[in-house]
Design a protein around this motif. Sequence first.
Motif, PDB file in Angstrom:
ATOM      1  N   ILE A 154    -119.492   4.484 130.446  1.00 55.73           N
ATOM      2  CA  ILE A 154    -118.627   4.344 131.622  1.00 55.73           C
ATOM      3  C   ILE A 154    -117.650   3.218 131.342  1.00 55.73           C
ATOM      4  O   ILE A 154    -118.051   2.092 131.036  1.00 55.73           O
ATOM      5  CB  ILE A 154    -119.445   4.020 132.891  1.00 55.73           C
ATOM      6  N   GLN A 155    -116.367   3.526 131.473  1.00 51.54           N
ATOM      7  CA  GLN A 155    -115.324   2.517 131.291  1.00 51.54           C
ATOM      8  C   GLN A 155    -114.448   2.499 132.530  1.00 51.54           C
ATOM      9  O   GLN A 155    -113.917   3.531 132.938  1.00 51.54           O
ATOM     10  CB  GLN A 155    -114.500   2.818 130.044  1.00 51.54           C
ATOM     11  N   VAL A 156    -114.307   1.321 133.131  1.00 47.98           N
ATOM     12  CA  VAL A 156    -113.537   1.157 134.364  1.00 47.98           C
ATOM     13  C   VAL A 156    -112.303   0.323 134.038  1.00 47.98           C
ATOM     14  O   VAL A 156    -112.416  -0.781 133.491  1.00 47.98           O
ATOM     15  CB  VAL A 156    -114.372   0.471 135.456  1.00 47.98           C
ATOM     16  N   LYS A 157    -111.122   0.854 134.386  1.00 47.63           N
ATOM     17  CA  LYS A 157    -109.860   0.161 134.109  1.00 47.63           C
ATOM     18  C   LYS A 157    -109.104  -0.060 135.406  1.00 47.63           C
ATOM     19  O   LYS A 157    -109.118   0.794 136.304  1.00 47.63           O
ATOM     20  CB  LYS A 157    -109.002   0.966 133.132  1.00 47.63           C
ATOM     21  N   ASP A 158    -108.407  -1.194 135.464  1.00 45.47           N
ATOM     22  CA  ASP A 158    -107.629  -1.496 136.671  1.00 45.47           C
ATOM     23  C   ASP A 158    -106.248  -0.866 136.572  1.00 45.47           C
ATOM     24  O   ASP A 158    -105.947  -0.117 135.632  1.00 45.47           O
ATOM     25  CB  ASP A 158    -107.552  -3.009 136.902  1.00 45.47           C
ATOM     26  N   ALA A 159    -105.393  -1.187 137.539  1.00 48.67           N
ATOM     27  CA  ALA A 159    -104.064  -0.575 137.595  1.00 48.67           C
ATOM     28  C   ALA A 159    -103.199  -0.957 136.406  1.00 48.67           C
ATOM     29  O   ALA A 159    -102.234  -0.249 136.079  1.00 48.67           O
ATOM     30  CB  ALA A 159    -103.374  -0.961 138.900  1.00 48.67           C
ATOM     31  N   ASP A 160    -103.518  -2.063 135.741  1.00 47.25           N
ATOM     32  CA  ASP A 160    -102.769  -2.493 134.549  1.00 47.25           C
ATOM     33  C   ASP A 160    -103.419  -1.998 133.259  1.00 47.25           C
ATOM     34  O   ASP A 160    -103.094  -2.489 132.176  1.00 47.25           O
ATOM     35  CB  ASP A 160    -102.674  -4.021 134.525  1.00 47.25           C
ATOM     36  N   ASN A 161    -104.352  -1.041 133.384  1.00 44.54           N
ATOM     37  CA  ASN A 161    -105.045  -0.426 132.245  1.00 44.54           C
ATOM     38  C   ASN A 161    -105.906  -1.429 131.469  1.00 44.54           C
ATOM     39  O   ASN A 161    -106.194  -1.242 130.298  1.00 44.54           O
ATOM     40  CB  ASN A 161    -104.049   0.250 131.290  1.00 44.54           C
ATOM     41  N   ARG A 162    -106.346  -2.463 132.138  1.00 43.96           N
ATOM     42  CA  ARG A 162    -107.272  -3.407 131.520  1.00 43.96           C
ATOM     43  C   ARG A 162    -108.704  -3.009 131.857  1.00 43.96           C
ATOM     44  O   ARG A 162    -109.011  -2.671 132.996  1.00 43.96           O
ATOM     45  CB  ARG A 162    -106.993  -4.827 132.022  1.00 43.96           C
ATOM     46  N   THR A 163    -109.549  -3.060 130.857  1.00 42.37           N
ATOM     47  CA  THR A 163    -110.960  -2.702 131.074  1.00 42.37           C
ATOM     48  C   THR A 163    -111.664  -3.835 131.814  1.00 42.37           C
ATOM     49  O   THR A 163    -111.698  -4.975 131.337  1.00 42.37           O
ATOM     50  CB  THR A 163    -111.665  -2.440 129.734  1.00 42.37           C
ATOM     51  N   VAL A 164    -112.213  -3.505 132.967  1.00 38.85           N
ATOM     52  CA  VAL A 164    -112.909  -4.516 133.772  1.00 38.85           C
ATOM     53  C   VAL A 164    -114.423  -4.344 133.702  1.00 38.85           C
ATOM     54  O   VAL A 164    -115.158  -5.289 133.958  1.00 38.85           O
ATOM     55  CB  VAL A 164    -112.427  -4.479 135.239  1.00 38.85           C
ATOM     56  N   GLN A 165    -114.876  -3.140 133.364  1.00 36.60           N
ATOM     57  CA  GLN A 165    -116.309  -2.915 133.157  1.00 36.60           C
ATOM     58  C   GLN A 165    -116.490  -1.857 132.084  1.00 36.60           C
ATOM     59  O   GLN A 165    -115.735  -0.888 132.026  1.00 36.60           O
ATOM     60  CB  GLN A 165    -117.015  -2.478 134.446  1.00 36.60           C
ATOM     61  N   ASP A 166    -117.499  -2.077 131.231  1.00 32.51           N
ATOM     62  CA  ASP A 166    -117.829  -1.119 130.161  1.00 32.51           C
ATOM     63  C   ASP A 166    -119.349  -1.026 130.100  1.00 32.51           C
ATOM     64  O   ASP A 166    -120.025  -1.962 129.674  1.00 32.51           O
ATOM     65  CB  ASP A 166    -117.257  -1.614 128.828  1.00 32.51           C
ATOM     66  N   LEU A 167    -119.874   0.098 130.546  1.00 32.89           N
ATOM     67  CA  LEU A 167    -121.328   0.254 130.682  1.00 32.89           C
ATOM     68  C   LEU A 167    -121.813   1.406 129.824  1.00 32.89           C
ATOM     69  O   LEU A 167    -121.148   2.442 129.725  1.00 32.89           O
ATOM     70  CB  LEU A 167    -121.692   0.520 132.146  1.00 32.89           C
ATOM     71  N   LYS A 168    -122.997   1.230 129.212  1.00 32.19           N
ATOM     72  CA  LYS A 168    -123.614   2.309 128.434  1.00 32.19           C
ATOM     73  C   LYS A 168    -125.007   2.568 128.974  1.00 32.19           C
ATOM     74  O   LYS A 168    -125.793   1.644 129.176  1.00 32.19           O
ATOM     75  CB  LYS A 168    -123.691   1.944 126.950  1.00 32.19           C
TER      76      LYS A 168
END
Length: 403
Positions: free
Chosen positions: A209-223
């Motif tokens: 799971i990869q969560v990106k904000d409106a600026d396409n920055r990854t804020v969470q990366d879960l496995k």
Amino acid sequence: MKQVVRCWMALMVFVFVASGAYGETVIHKLGVRPFWKPPLKSVTEFRTMIQKSLPDLKKGFEMANALDVFEVFVNQGMSSTPEEILVQPGSKLQWMIFKDGKKVKLVRDAVWKGKEPFKAYRLKAEHQGKQYVFVIPWDCGNVSLEQVVVLPPPPAPKPAPAPAPAPPANQSPTCHVTISPETVFTGESIVVDASKSSDSDGSIASMQIQVKDADNRTVQDLKVDKPPFVQSFSLNKGGNYTVHVTVTDNKGASSSQPGCAAKTVRVNSRGRFTADAAVLYQDDPATFLPVRIGYEWRFNNRFSLLGMVGMADVIHGNDDSFSVLGDLTALYRYNRFFVGTGVGLWHSDRNDRFDFILNTGYMFWGDPNDTNLSVFVEGRSAFDEFNDLEKYGRIGGGLRLQF
């Protein structure tokens, strides 16, 4: 006469005596005309003989018309261990190399006619489909050819086994993911469920799971690497986020489309600044112009608490003077409508009032989770003035801005 007899006796003890009956060379004794002295006592001495007599050996092989196997003999003698044998009387040799003084000589079709067997080395060497069997007596080192054996042709090579069929290509897993809810407040859980994903030729091994904000920055990366591949997470900052999900099977193939297509999640801030202005009418008479600013804290999409402070100037009448307000209201929202009730402090030079407040309104512009503008109606009265509500109650309406 005596000299003739001596010569005859010397010839009888020579190594080689010709036999006229069968055209063979009969050998009764070894060591009379040795190819090598002293006698061979070990394999090491045998190899020393080969090394030190290469020219004479080559000459002998040439005389035997066997020059093509000379190198084979030398190589085999230097690299392998010859067999120790006893050559029995009556044994035949095709040819034998010996020396007469320093001169290399060769005799063919030799037969051992001695009374006892003699010790020798037997050396086998292969060349061009034939096996050459050599005999080398220990006493004299006379290299002899015992026999030539035609070797059977080598077996035909077995056909190469058919290559194993290539395993079928690994199929990518089928991704099926749900994300709920898609609109939350900060701090609320968002659940990613990939439990219905499948793999036709294996099993699901992990979910990323990869969560990106409106600026396409990854804020969470879960496995997640254990079934049932369900994971929750929360975000503490409002905004729109894109959730990318990838499932991977037990052979490393991944799939993200179409069942794992990126989904947008809206995260709303719980707090929002609020400002309003209104006109309140009191029958005493007085007309007030309250202006307030505050902050609304939302517990969920329905319920919130609004705290505001402000002032109310008297624009008509003389029942009261300039006042300071402090209000706390509980609100209930339904789509764009809202109703609220609460308490407030109305402080002026003439009097302090602890008010009961009712209001209702409608958002006519903007979004509840973004900047918006509402029209509202509000009524309020001091708790100790309920008996004179018609006289001292204040009612009116205005505009409310949230940002």
